[in-house]
Write an enzyme that holds these catalytic residues in place. Sequence first.
Site, short mmCIF file in Angstrom:
data_model
loop_
_atom_site.label_atom_id
_atom_site.label_comp_id
_atom_site.label_asym_id
_atom_site.label_seq_id
_atom_site.Cartn_x
_atom_site.Cartn_y
_atom_site.Cartn_z
CB CYS A 75 -1.81 -3.38 -7.89
SG CYS A 75 -1.06 -4.44 -9.12
CB SER A 125 -0.90 -0.01 1.23
OG SER A 125 -0.10 0.04 2.39
CD GLU A 152 6.54 -2.85 -8.93
OE1 GLU A 152 5.46 -2.77 -9.52
OE2 GLU A 152 7.57 -3.27 -9.44
CG LEU A 153 3.66 2.37 -3.64
CD1 LEU A 153 3.84 3.81 -3.20
CD2 LEU A 153 3.98 1.41 -2.50
P1 NAD Z 1 0.51 -3.52 2.97
O1 NAD Z 1 1.17 -2.20 2.71
O2 NAD Z 1 -0.45 -3.61 4.09
O3 NAD Z 1 1.61 -4.64 3.25
C1 NAD Z 1 2.65 -4.91 2.30
C2 NAD Z 1 3.82 -5.52 3.03
O4 NAD Z 1 4.43 -4.56 3.88
C3 NAD Z 1 3.46 -6.71 3.92
O5 NAD Z 1 4.43 -7.71 3.76
C4 NAD Z 1 3.51 -6.10 5.32
O6 NAD Z 1 3.77 -7.03 6.34
C5 NAD Z 1 4.65 -5.12 5.17
N1 NAD Z 1 4.69 -4.02 6.15
C6 NAD Z 1 3.66 -3.47 6.84
N2 NAD Z 1 4.11 -2.45 7.60
C7 NAD Z 1 5.46 -2.35 7.38
C8 NAD Z 1 6.48 -1.48 7.84
N3 NAD Z 1 6.23 -0.49 8.72
N4 NAD Z 1 7.74 -1.64 7.39
C9 NAD Z 1 8.02 -2.61 6.47
N5 NAD Z 1 7.08 -3.47 6.01
C10 NAD Z 1 5.82 -3.34 6.45
O7 NAD Z 1 -0.17 -3.94 1.58
P2 NAD Z 1 -1.00 -5.27 1.24
O8 NAD Z 1 -2.33 -5.20 1.90
O9 NAD Z 1 -0.17 -6.47 1.45
O10 NAD Z 1 -1.17 -5.12 -0.33
C11 NAD Z 1 -2.21 -4.39 -0.92
C12 NAD Z 1 -1.67 -3.13 -1.57
O11 NAD Z 1 -0.60 -3.48 -2.45
C13 NAD Z 1 -2.69 -2.43 -2.44
O12 NAD Z 1 -2.58 -1.03 -2.26
C14 NAD Z 1 -2.26 -2.82 -3.86
O13 NAD Z 1 -2.69 -1.91 -4.85
C15 NAD Z 1 -0.79 -2.86 -3.72
N6 NAD Z 1 -0.18 -3.69 -4.76
C16 NAD Z 1 0.56 -3.07 -5.74
C17 NAD Z 1 1.12 -3.82 -6.76
C18 NAD Z 1 1.91 -3.16 -7.86
O14 NAD Z 1 2.54 -3.87 -8.62
N7 NAD Z 1 1.93 -1.84 -7.97
C19 NAD Z 1 0.93 -5.20 -6.79
C20 NAD Z 1 0.18 -5.82 -5.78
C21 NAD Z 1 -0.36 -5.04 -4.76
#
Ligand code: NAD
Length: 454
Positions: A260, A205, A226-227
């Site tokens: 995403c 995210s 990649e967000l």
């Molecule tokens: P998230 O940000 O909640 O978690 C992603 C990862 O970050 C997890 O492994 C989590 O444990 C870790 N994390 C959480 N807090 C952290 C911190 N403080 N420091 C380091 N790591 C930390 O996202 P999610 O729910 O897993 O994924 C959904 C999001 O990902 C959506 O916004 C989606 O659009 C995006 N996404 C983007 C792409 C792309 O290619 N642009 C692909 C897939 C998903």
Amino acid sequence: MKICNPANGALITEIEADDAAAVAAKAQRARAAQPAWNAVPMAERKACIARFRDALAAQVDLLAETLTAEVGKPIRQSRNEILGVQIRLDFFLAQAERSIASETVFAEQGLTERITHEPLGMVANVSAWNYPYFVGSNVFVPALLTGNTVLYKPSEYATLTGLQITRLLHECGVPTDAFIVVPGGGQAGAALAEQRIDGLFFTGSHATGVRIAAALGPRMVKLQLELGGKDPTYVCEDAPVAAAAESLADGAMYNTGQSCCSVERIYVHERIHDEFVEAFVATVAGLRMGDPMDEATSIGPITRAQQLDVLESQVADALARGASLRLGGKRLPGPGNWFEPTVFSGVDHGMELMREESFGPIIGIQKVSGDAQAVALMNDTRYGLTAGVYSPDERRAKHVLAQVQAGSLYWNCCDRVSPRLPWSGCGDSGIGLTLSTYGIQTFTRPRAWHLRSA
Ligand code: NAD
């Protein structure tokens, strides 16, 4: 860490998450292993990944069941993802050597200029749950092929899948210290960012991306983010309505809208708007929601329970601001995390639904008067991952798309990723890229050689 099934809330298992000390010890191992892994000839590194490719196919049913159990992805879509990874691996295997080959760019009068590509070193991969095979392998496969060691933190919502991936890579010959899994949630991810890493490759995210960028800012560590997105599509008045509605319903609802690059906003020319909305609603109403283990299911549960609140809030806000609800709109009673496929028309950009990432089976359709208004609305976002246009008129579609800020542009298609093309975003959709030959080179540091023979 409790691993639960989002379809019914049942506890699957409990796993010990890594604490900061465990993460630090793993980082030391991965760093110590890097020179030896880099010394392994490319042909052998490629052979490991080729075996991994074959193992995915051989074990697809087991792997898909695990993915569906912990993430809730409908089982057919789980198998599609795992088998789809093979196409990406084939691309990396075919292109890795060529992409990082040394190159003489100048040679005259005793002066030679060369570029070589060195691995970054030891890199961290913090990954998401929604396509754990795709988003993970986009990073760790080219990273390993180019001689890096990898600390891989799967999402806490896809931990069992992360452990399966790790087991397979090790069984296929990747040394246990060249690829190390870090099970855990945000704390483990934050601990990973504190280690002496040479790159951090994140998928997730925007909110977490910002936290990681702030943590790494003073340390000059290579960072890729990649967000999320709020991906728009414009349906022109000359588009075939039924075909566009079917394609976009799939783009909005596939993986229960948790992609995403899900279609998150649809703009339709006023001349075909009503007809399109009817066709779109009919298509979505025909999608079967239910047990994700059932082969006939298209819509599964929402993976993270907290997202149900986001979806409810977007529905309430859209209703309060006068949108018309055409389908769904409600959270379903548990057990499990369920939300009805939901379609709104009569929406505008005052509504959260058209501004914030929904990441669920919910979509707004807005009427537009023509291309200029469509372009203005498509660009009215802080994100910029993908954008699409449906029209038989190629020149017109390309003209519209050229004006839209997005990393990937789609003509008469949507929700599509190709290993041959770079995957990147504008604005709050992130920095850096994966896939394509650029997505191989990104795991290397180009070095400049100035060689004078006398
Ligand atoms: P998230 O940000 O909640 O978690 C992603 C990862 O970050 C997890 O492994 C989590 O444990 C870790 N994390 C959480 N807090 C952290 C911190 N403080 N420091 C380091 N790591 C930390 O996202 P999610 O729910 O897993 O994924 C959904 C999001 O990902 C959506 O916004 C989606 O659009 C995006 N996404 C983007 C792409 C792309 O290619 N642009 C692909 C897939 C998903």
